[in-house]
Design a protein around this motif. Structure first.
Motif, PDB file in Angstrom:
ATOM      1  N   ASP A 118     113.329   5.736 104.086  1.00 42.25           N
ATOM      2  CA  ASP A 118     114.215   6.161 105.166  1.00 42.25           C
ATOM      3  C   ASP A 118     114.485   7.646 105.040  1.00 42.25           C
ATOM      4  O   ASP A 118     114.154   8.274 104.020  1.00 42.25           O
ATOM      5  N   GLU A 138     127.633   3.465 106.418  1.00 44.95           N
ATOM      6  CA  GLU A 138     126.868   2.480 107.188  1.00 44.95           C
ATOM      7  C   GLU A 138     125.394   2.846 107.229  1.00 44.95           C
ATOM      8  O   GLU A 138     124.522   1.998 107.043  1.00 44.95           O
ATOM      9  N   ARG A 139     125.120   4.127 107.440  1.00 44.59           N
ATOM     10  CA  ARG A 139     123.720   4.582 107.500  1.00 44.59           C
ATOM     11  C   ARG A 139     123.063   4.470 106.124  1.00 44.59           C
ATOM     12  O   ARG A 139     121.885   4.097 106.013  1.00 44.59           O
ATOM     13  N   GLN A 191     122.130   0.866 105.505  1.00 45.66           N
ATOM     14  CA  GLN A 191     120.922   0.481 106.233  1.00 45.66           C
ATOM     15  C   GLN A 191     119.666   0.883 105.459  1.00 45.66           C
ATOM     16  O   GLN A 191     118.683   0.138 105.410  1.00 45.66           O
ATOM     17  N   GLN A 202     119.145  -1.566 102.701  1.00 46.61           N
ATOM     18  CA  GLN A 202     118.559  -2.814 103.199  1.00 46.61           C
ATOM     19  C   GLN A 202     117.045  -2.676 103.392  1.00 46.61           C
ATOM     20  O   GLN A 202     116.285  -3.593 103.070  1.00 46.61           O
ATOM     21  N   LYS A 203     116.618  -1.542 103.920  1.00 45.64           N
ATOM     22  CA  LYS A 203     115.179  -1.311 104.083  1.00 45.64           C
ATOM     23  C   LYS A 203     114.481  -1.289 102.733  1.00 45.64           C
ATOM     24  O   LYS A 203     113.394  -1.852 102.569  1.00 45.64           O
ATOM     25  N   SER A 253     124.548  -5.173 111.946  1.00 46.27           N
ATOM     26  CA  SER A 253     123.978  -4.889 110.620  1.00 46.27           C
ATOM     27  C   SER A 253     123.463  -6.154 109.945  1.00 46.27           C
ATOM     28  O   SER A 253     122.421  -6.136 109.280  1.00 46.27           O
ATOM     29  N   GLU A 292     120.229  -7.003 111.601  1.00 42.31           N
ATOM     30  CA  GLU A 292     119.194  -6.033 111.248  1.00 42.31           C
ATOM     31  C   GLU A 292     118.511  -6.424 109.946  1.00 42.31           C
ATOM     32  O   GLU A 292     117.297  -6.257 109.793  1.00 42.31           O
ATOM     33  N   ARG A 348     116.431   0.624 114.218  1.00 40.13           N
ATOM     34  CA  ARG A 348     117.822   0.949 114.573  1.00 40.13           C
ATOM     35  C   ARG A 348     117.820   2.360 115.139  1.00 40.13           C
ATOM     36  O   ARG A 348     117.436   3.310 114.479  1.00 40.13           O
ATOM     37  N   LYS A 381     124.132   3.405 116.614  1.00 40.23           N
ATOM     38  CA  LYS A 381     125.055   2.508 115.920  1.00 40.23           C
ATOM     39  C   LYS A 381     125.228   1.182 116.656  1.00 40.23           C
ATOM     40  O   LYS A 381     125.620   0.179 116.056  1.00 40.23           O
ATOM     41  N   TYR A 421     120.199   8.723 113.868  1.00 33.75           N
ATOM     42  CA  TYR A 421     119.006   7.887 113.756  1.00 33.75           C
ATOM     43  C   TYR A 421     117.759   8.572 114.316  1.00 33.75           C
ATOM     44  O   TYR A 421     116.656   8.065 114.186  1.00 33.75           O
TER      45      TYR A 421
END
Length: 233
Positions: A98, A107-108, A111, A114-115, A174, A177, A187, A190, A225
């Motif tokens: 990412d 939050e970002r 994410q 998670q990736k 989220s 996602e 994504r 938001k 994003y």
């Protein structure tokens, strides 16, 4: 439960390291194994310690993040952290997990974690499953992923826009996602996740899709994003 991902933080700014350290401590899926303001020192640690994921700044005096990745030679996965969006395409050419633009919101950051987790701890069969089940008001409903155009987050609900209907899921954006195949969905805001296969065109900060009866419509691309999304395109 899978083992936490061993991560290393590399940034020449102490405040940036402090923020990332605070974020890592809030995520049980991560284990901090080191942090450094010196990329040359950090590169040496990769050979000495178990490092799976590196949060890496780009603009550093001793060694740039791009030079660091060349020397790293894919021995660990990388999330780039930078204030400069113009390096996004180069970053994704190096297959980074990412690309986070500073200032980085939690939050970002999450994410990106998670990736990384999907890449480093893939669940058996996830990439092949063409559907998922979501919680609606009264039942679990099957959603065929090939039919999903985009997902729209509305507080604690998500509207899943498919080629034939709208499905209201009692979940957060989220959480959904994390269940979507990363190769097929992005994504972009938001409040929005887009199915890449249904994108008709991209113009500036708008994504155009084909709506009902072939009528095009657009959704916005959020600033936080934008670089990652354009890098994937």
């Amino acid at each position: 439960m899978s083992d936490p991902i061993a991560c290393l933080l590399v940034d020449d700014k102490p405040l940036a390291l402090d923020l990332l350290t605070a974020y890592v401590t809030q995520v049980s899926a991560l284990q901090l194994v080191g942090r450094s303001e010196n990329p040359v020192e950090a590169l040496g640690w990769v050979g000495e310690r178990r490092v799976e994921l590196i949060f890496l700044d780009i603009q550093m005096p001793q060694l740039t993040g791009l030079q660091f990745m060349q020397a790293l030679d894919r021995r660990a996965q990388v999330v780039l952290t930078t204030a400069y969006p113009e390096y996004a395409l180069t970053g994704f050419e190096h297959d980074v997990v990412d690309y986070l633009l500073k200032p980085i919101a939690f939050e970002r950051f999450y994410q990106a974690v998670q990736k990384a987790h999907r890449r480093l701890r893939p669940a058996s069969g996830d990439t092949a499953r063409p559907y998922l089940f979501v919680k609606t008001e009264h039942r679990l409903q099957r959603v065929d992923l090939a039919e999903v155009r985009y997902l729209e987050g509305l507080q604690n609900y998500v509207v899943i826009h498919t080629t034939s209907e709208k499905i209201i899921a009692r979940q957060t954006l989220s959480s959904l996602e994390a269940s979507l195949p990363a190769a097929a969905f992005a994504r972009v805001h938001k409040s929005f996740i887009v199915a890449l296969a249904h994108i008709h065109a991209v113009e500036r900060s708008r994504i155009f899709l084909q709506g009902p009866a072939g009528v095009p419509f657009s959704i916005p691309v959020g600033e936080a994003y934008r670089s990652a999304f354009y890098g994937r395109l």
